[in-house]
Write a protein that holds these residues in place. Sequence first.
Motif, PDB file in Angstrom:
ATOM      1  N   VAL A  22     -12.387  -7.329   8.029  1.00 19.35           N
ATOM      2  CA  VAL A  22     -11.212  -8.206   7.947  1.00 19.35           C
ATOM      3  C   VAL A  22     -11.694  -9.663   7.921  1.00 19.35           C
ATOM      4  O   VAL A  22     -12.497 -10.074   8.768  1.00 19.35           O
ATOM      5  CB  VAL A  22     -10.278  -7.978   9.156  1.00 19.35           C
ATOM      6  CG1 VAL A  22      -9.104  -8.951   9.110  1.00 19.35           C
ATOM      7  CG2 VAL A  22      -9.780  -6.532   9.189  1.00 19.35           C
ATOM      8  N   LYS A  28     -10.115  -6.641   3.907  1.00 19.78           N
ATOM      9  CA  LYS A  28      -8.671  -6.953   3.927  1.00 19.78           C
ATOM     10  C   LYS A  28      -8.547  -8.414   4.360  1.00 19.78           C
ATOM     11  O   LYS A  28      -9.230  -8.857   5.296  1.00 19.78           O
ATOM     12  CB  LYS A  28      -7.927  -6.083   4.937  1.00 19.78           C
ATOM     13  CG  LYS A  28      -8.198  -4.606   4.745  1.00 19.78           C
ATOM     14  CD  LYS A  28      -7.017  -3.909   4.121  1.00 19.78           C
ATOM     15  CE  LYS A  28      -7.191  -2.420   4.229  1.00 19.78           C
ATOM     16  NZ  LYS A  28      -7.104  -1.699   2.988  1.00 19.78           N
ATOM     17  N   LEU A  30      -2.036  -3.780  10.492  1.00 18.39           N
ATOM     18  CA  LEU A  30      -3.207  -3.117   9.892  1.00 18.39           C
ATOM     19  C   LEU A  30      -3.789  -2.088  10.872  1.00 18.39           C
ATOM     20  O   LEU A  30      -4.109  -0.956  10.507  1.00 18.39           O
ATOM     21  CB  LEU A  30      -4.249  -4.190   9.580  1.00 18.39           C
ATOM     22  CG  LEU A  30      -5.391  -3.857   8.644  1.00 18.39           C
ATOM     23  CD1 LEU A  30      -4.850  -3.467   7.282  1.00 18.39           C
ATOM     24  CD2 LEU A  30      -6.291  -5.090   8.499  1.00 18.39           C
TER      25      LEU A  30
END
Length: 424
Positions: A139, A172, A187
């Motif tokens: 992330v 992401k 998420l």
Amino acid sequence: MTLDLPGPKSQKILDRLNKLNIAHYDPYPLVMSQHGSGCYFQDIDGNLFLDFASQICSNPLGYNDPELKEVIKRYSYRFPIKFAGQDFSVKEHLDLLEELMKIAPKGLNMAFLVNSGAEAVENCLKLAMRKQKNSEFGVAFEHAFHGRTLGALSCTSSRLIQKQNFLQIPIKKLPYDDNALDVLQNLINTTKDTSHIGFVIIEPIQGEGGYTIASRELMKGLRKITKQNDIPFICDEVQTGMGRTGTWWASEQYGINPDLISAAKALQVGAAIANKSYRPQAGTISSTWGGGHALDMAIGLKTIEIIKKRKLLDNVRKQGIYLLKRLYEVRHISNVRGMGLMIAFDLPNKTRRNHFIIECLKNGLVLLGCGEASVRVIPPYIVTEEEIDRAVEIIQSVALKVSDPAFKHTGKICQYLTCGEVNA
Ligand SMILES: Cc1ncc(COP(=O)(O)O)c(C=O)c1O
């Protein structure tokens, strides 16, 4: 009278370099000489510059510092100075690691020394993923810059040109604002097992992306969520670290301790710093010159010692406040912001910004661009009030000049008009 840049000697070298350097770089219109002192340097044509770009935050002590020169002298009698440091140990490796651990945030007690900021990030990602075991994606944040090796580049999204056609690891992206906390939580809720999330990586202040400062809520919230879910939390402090914001690490100012920190620039070598629970199996990470550049490590060590001895973090904080105050008074610039000596402001658009940087340079002041239309003001930590006054005087007069819509550069300098834009 403004400087006629590049000077003839510089021009010759830049033309030849441009024919051979496949990176197709976008240099400033000058070639550095060995002459300089404090915050000032000379180019090889004898032009004198006040440096408020600090070699992109990698020159905290300015030019020709006598104590650093003494270190270099010590190594002039020794060859090689670059060793295969993970196989053939040198004492400088230990000395720098011991000093680095004294200033590292609580809980970070081991490091792998490498050659650049991108490698520091790359190795933090690898240490995190090895610990997570089932990593499927990482992330990162919109507008982030973490370097140009492929793993670090996958986490980077400041400019398309840096990424186009390059294979990437799965990442992401979160918005770089407080909404990120909800997006991350969603998420996590929709991911079967949080051990599939390799890491969360953030710059406490986005550098290349535009000197945007993360809020306290965002940094504290990320720390809380990643801790609750056992996700490695990496702060990329390649630019913000080593005192640039007035504390050794910007994360300190948020009252958080990340699991890993990437450092480089002012440290003179790259470092992936982590808690010892991240230590991987032997052979997982290495590099020929990792922990083996004796001179760079000795300079890194001396840099930390000098920052402590001369109380330069106090100077960074004090001059940072003064610089902000002076910049708030300047007309035709906006959104003045910063922490310590990591300061920026905006111009109305990219073209104006580029004209502004070039015109400042012609007036002897070196600045650097970032983001869409921002200008970084990042002097060495030794900067004085008089030097700030001089810089602000130039900024003020150039801002007024460039605010005229008819203002435009002409001639050879136009080849350099994107100056400061492609640099990290
Ligand atoms: C936050 C951040 N991470 C990583 C890097 C990459 O460092 P390097 O250019 O030394 O590879 C940079 C460079 O500017 C940076 O600002």
